[in-house]
Motif scaffolding. Structure first.
Motif: not given
Length: 266
Positions: A16-26
């Motif tokens: 979930f944390a990595a998914l949030g990082l991906v969204v934030g990077a987008a």
């Protein structure tokens, strides 16, 4: 909770944390142009002062501009998604804490985020002066074509250094509440703390004026003494509880003894 369940929960929280990082990077990818323009402003200011275009960023390789955009987007993603991945860390740790410890942890997290952001804001304020001074050593008539990734690394280290420096009081209070660092220890080392704060400010803001250095060092010193006051109050509260229970104080003195001398009171 058995070990396998702990590992499964850790994997779920990391996902979930990595998914949030991906969204934030987008989102950071979308914000890249205005952010990169802001990063170039200190260099543009120096170029305007010199009246030429001999201070600029240089993209040395074919894929350097793309790599730069990826790094800036990821860096923005870490910052933008910090509430989310901090929550995931909190959600993983919470089951192992008592109710009182959860309240302390919430307070530490609530204090850490604004302090970190305040440190990064101070670093952003000091960045133009640092760039102006460091590029001022360029000989007359020479060009200072700064490698884009080197410049980005410099800015990121500056911002992270200031952000982490402003987390010092949170670390002090956390160690005190955990029984590792007593207020007496922090009180004895206040002179070293002030010295380190001014040395840090002098190194991280290499400007010829003392005003910038003082403007950076004073907030760090004030945060140190604010954390020291909290630690002193906490130690006194713990000592009162221990004395009421007939236990020695944190400094080892027994009930009925003077904490400053260790001798029995009249």
């Amino acid at each position: 909770m058995p070990l396998r369940a702990h590992l499964a929960e850790l994997r779920r929280r990391v996902f979930f944390a990595a998914l949030g990082l991906v969204v934030g990077a987008a989102v950071g990818w979308w914000l890249y142009d205005p952010v990169f323009e802001a990063l170039q402003m200190p260099l543009q200011h120096v170029a305007d002062l010199r009246g030429d275009d001999l201070v600029a960023l240089n993209f040395a390789g074919i894929a350097t501009s793309f790599d730069m955009k990826l790094k800036v987007s990821f860096f923005l993603g870490v910052i933008l998604s910090s509430p989310w991945w901090i929550y995931q860390l909190w959600a993983f740790i919470t089951p192992g804490l008592t109710r009182k410890e959860r309240h302390y942890a919430i307070g530490f997290l609530a204090a850490a985020v604004p302090l970190f952001l305040a440190g990064t804001a101070l670093a952003w304020w000091a960045l133009p002066n640092a760039v102006e001074l460091l590029t001022g050593f360029t000989p007359e008539g020479s060009a200072n074509l700064i490698d884009a990734q080197t410049y980005l690394g410099f800015v990121m280290r500056l911002i992270l250094a200031f952000g982490l420096a402003f987390l010092l009081p949170v670390v002090m209070v956390a160690l005190n509440f955990a029984g590792i660092g007593r207020a007496a220890t922090w009180r004895k080392g206040w002179r070293w703390a002030v010295l380190i704060a001014f040395v840090f400010a002098a190194v991280m803001t290499p400007t010829p004026d003392a005003i910038t250095m003082i403007a950076v060092a004073v907030p760090i010193c004030l945060l140190y003494f604010a954390a020291l006051v909290i630690c002193v109050l906490h130690d006194r509260r713990v000592d009162r509880r221990r004395v009421a229970a007939g236990l020695p104080r944190l400094d080892g003195t027994l009930p009925g003894e003077d904490p400053s001398t260790g001798s029995a009171t009249a």
